[in-house]
Scaffold this active site. Structure first.
Site, PDB file in Angstrom:
ATOM      1  N   LYS A   1      45.632  44.869  28.505  1.00 26.43           N
ATOM      2  CA  LYS A   1      46.555  45.500  29.307  1.00 26.43           C
ATOM      3  C   LYS A   1      47.940  44.973  29.183  1.00 26.43           C
ATOM      4  CE  LYS A   1      43.246  46.542  33.022  1.00 26.43           C
ATOM      5  NZ  LYS A   1      42.780  46.241  34.492  1.00 26.43           N
TER       6      LYS A   1
ATOM      7  N   TYR B   1      41.207  56.597  34.295  1.00 23.92           N
ATOM      8  CA  TYR B   1      41.129  56.016  35.638  1.00 23.92           C
ATOM      9  C   TYR B   1      40.608  57.187  36.557  1.00 23.92           C
ATOM     10  CZ  TYR B   1      42.161  51.093  34.510  1.00 23.92           C
ATOM     11  OH  TYR B   1      42.355  49.961  33.969  1.00 23.92           O
TER      12      TYR B   1
ATOM     13  N   ARG C   1      31.848  42.794  29.896  1.00 26.05           N
ATOM     14  CA  ARG C   1      32.081  42.664  31.148  1.00 26.05           C
ATOM     15  C   ARG C   1      31.760  41.306  31.544  1.00 26.05           C
ATOM     16  NH1 ARG C   1      34.339  46.535  34.431  1.00 26.05           N
ATOM     17  NH2 ARG C   1      33.187  46.045  36.002  1.00 26.05           N
TER      18      ARG C   1
ATOM     19  N   THR D   1      36.970  41.257  38.849  1.00 20.73           N
ATOM     20  CA  THR D   1      38.257  42.204  38.887  1.00 20.73           C
ATOM     21  C   THR D   1      39.339  41.246  39.369  1.00 20.73           C
ATOM     22  OG1 THR D   1      36.883  43.922  39.322  1.00 20.73           O
ATOM     23  CG2 THR D   1      39.115  44.162  39.715  1.00 20.73           C
TER      24      THR D   1
ATOM     25  N   ARG E   1      39.407  36.531  32.593  1.00 20.62           N
ATOM     26  CA  ARG E   1      40.327  36.743  33.771  1.00 20.62           C
ATOM     27  C   ARG E   1      40.437  35.185  34.472  1.00 20.62           C
ATOM     28  NH1 ARG E   1      37.811  42.443  35.787  1.00 20.62           N
ATOM     29  NH2 ARG E   1      39.268  43.842  34.776  1.00 20.62           N
TER      30      ARG E   1
ATOM     31  N   ASN F   1      45.351  41.549  35.617  1.00 19.26           N
ATOM     32  CA  ASN F   1      44.076  41.224  35.457  1.00 19.26           C
ATOM     33  C   ASN F   1      43.789  41.394  34.004  1.00 19.26           C
ATOM     34  OD1 ASN F   1      43.439  43.715  35.519  1.00 19.26           O
ATOM     35  ND2 ASN F   1      41.615  43.445  37.048  1.00 19.26           N
TER      36      ASN F   1
ATOM     37  N   HIS G   1      40.529  45.595  30.518  1.00 22.66           N
ATOM     38  CA  HIS G   1      39.755  46.526  30.995  1.00 22.66           C
ATOM     39  C   HIS G   1      38.360  46.583  30.058  1.00 22.66           C
ATOM     40  CE1 HIS G   1      37.819  50.321  32.147  1.00 22.66           C
ATOM     41  NE2 HIS G   1      37.855  50.599  30.909  1.00 22.66           N
TER      42      HIS G   1
ATOM     43  N   GLU H   1      34.838  56.878  27.587  1.00 27.81           N
ATOM     44  CA  GLU H   1      36.414  56.200  27.450  1.00 27.81           C
ATOM     45  C   GLU H   1      36.640  56.234  26.077  1.00 27.81           C
ATOM     46  OE1 GLU H   1      35.826  52.477  29.681  1.00 27.81           O
ATOM     47  OE2 GLU H   1      35.688  53.595  31.738  1.00 27.81           O
TER      48      GLU H   1
HETATM   49  P1  IDP Z   1      37.222  46.442  36.785  1.00 27.57           P
HETATM   50  O1  IDP Z   1      38.645  46.358  35.935  1.00 27.57           O
HETATM   51  O2  IDP Z   1      36.952  45.029  37.011  1.00 27.57           O
HETATM   52  O3  IDP Z   1      36.318  47.492  36.306  1.00 27.57           O
HETATM   53  P2  IDP Z   1      37.815  48.578  38.904  1.00 27.57           P
HETATM   54  O4  IDP Z   1      37.324  48.338  40.343  1.00 27.57           O
HETATM   55  O5  IDP Z   1      37.230  49.398  38.111  1.00 27.57           O
HETATM   56  O6  IDP Z   1      37.860  46.962  38.301  1.00 27.57           O
HETATM   57  O7  IDP Z   1      39.437  48.747  39.210  1.00 27.57           O
HETATM   58  C1  IDP Z   1      40.157  48.861  37.966  1.00 27.57           C
HETATM   59  C2  IDP Z   1      41.467  48.281  38.066  1.00 27.57           C
HETATM   60  O8  IDP Z   1      42.249  48.731  39.030  1.00 27.57           O
HETATM   61  C3  IDP Z   1      41.343  47.045  38.053  1.00 27.57           C
HETATM   62  O9  IDP Z   1      41.026  46.108  36.809  1.00 27.57           O
HETATM   63  C4  IDP Z   1      42.606  46.339  38.633  1.00 27.57           C
HETATM   64  O10 IDP Z   1      43.881  46.295  37.640  1.00 27.57           O
HETATM   65  C5  IDP Z   1      43.007  47.394  39.464  1.00 27.57           C
HETATM   66  N1  IDP Z   1      42.581  47.127  40.952  1.00 27.57           N
HETATM   67  C6  IDP Z   1      41.299  47.258  41.451  1.00 27.57           C
HETATM   68  N2  IDP Z   1      41.358  47.170  42.693  1.00 27.57           N
HETATM   69  C7  IDP Z   1      42.823  46.729  43.059  1.00 27.57           C
HETATM   70  C8  IDP Z   1      43.299  46.509  44.184  1.00 27.57           C
HETATM   71  O11 IDP Z   1      42.691  46.313  45.347  1.00 27.57           O
HETATM   72  N3  IDP Z   1      44.753  46.249  44.246  1.00 27.57           N
HETATM   73  C9  IDP Z   1      45.329  46.360  43.042  1.00 27.57           C
HETATM   74  N4  IDP Z   1      44.597  46.610  41.950  1.00 27.57           N
HETATM   75  C10 IDP Z   1      43.269  46.752  41.832  1.00 27.57           C
HETATM   76 MG    MG Z   2      36.237  49.663  36.308  1.00 31.67          MG
END
Ligand code: IDP
Ligand code: MG
Length: 136
Positions: A9, A49, A86, A92, A103, A113, A116, A127
């Site tokens: 990212k 997304y 993963r 996350t 992370r 974070n 992805h 994707e």
């Molecule tokens: P992942 O990246 O671990 O798969 P997801 O739940 O798919 O996590 O969420 C996608 C992305 O959205 C996360 O990597 C993060 O950048 C962002 N994100 C998810 N939940 C939150 C939140 O509660 N606050 C701010 N950003 C979030």
């Molecule tokens: Mg995700």
């Protein structure tokens, strides 16, 4: 073989951590089969997304993912490589990510974070088609 989509990212690119992140995959004997540095526009972010459209953090997420170039890559390895990646990413929220994960070693804030990775074989296929439609 199994392929998965990885995005280093904008925070990872800005901080000069792409080499660190990709070298972890290479050292794990996973291969980079495609990679491109690009700014992810809002339309592409919305496709990528799609599952998060309408969530409270969605606008922040789209702004973040498109604020500067990201390094989008396809990583290949044996079965369930998407899951290996993963596991290497960590939870996350970097605050909760185990040490030794990307992370957990490199991040601390949820909004930044670093990476992805596709969350299933089906997500990976979807994707990869968004970012590398020509990849055979
Ligand atoms: P992942 O990246 O671990 O798969 P997801 O739940 O798919 O996590 O969420 C996608 C992305 O959205 C996360 O990597 C993060 O950048 C962002 N994100 C998810 N939940 C939150 C939140 O509660 N606050 C701010 N950003 C979030
Ligand atoms: Mg995700």
């Amino acid at each position: 073989m199994d392929r998965t989509l990885v995005i280093c990212k904008p925070d990872a690119v800005e901080r000069g951590l792409v080499g660190d992140i990709l070298s972890r995959f290479e050292r794990r004997l996973l291969r980079i089969v495609a990679a491109e540095l690009r700014v992810i526009d809002a339309d592409t972010a919305a496709q990528h997304y799609a599952e998060h459209v309408g969530k409270p953090f969605y606008d922040e997420l789209v702004t973040f993912i498109g604020r500067s170039p990201a390094l989008v890559a396809v990583i290949e390895g044996p079965e369930d490589t998407w899951k290996v990646v993963r596991d290497m990413m960590g939870a996350t929220n970097p605050r909760n990510s185990a040490p030794g994960t990307i992370r957990g070693d490199l991040g601390i804030e949820m909004g930044e974070n670093l990476i992805h990775g596709s969350d299933s074989a089906e997500s990976a296929a979807r994707e990869i088609a968004i970012f590398f439609p020509g990849l055979g």
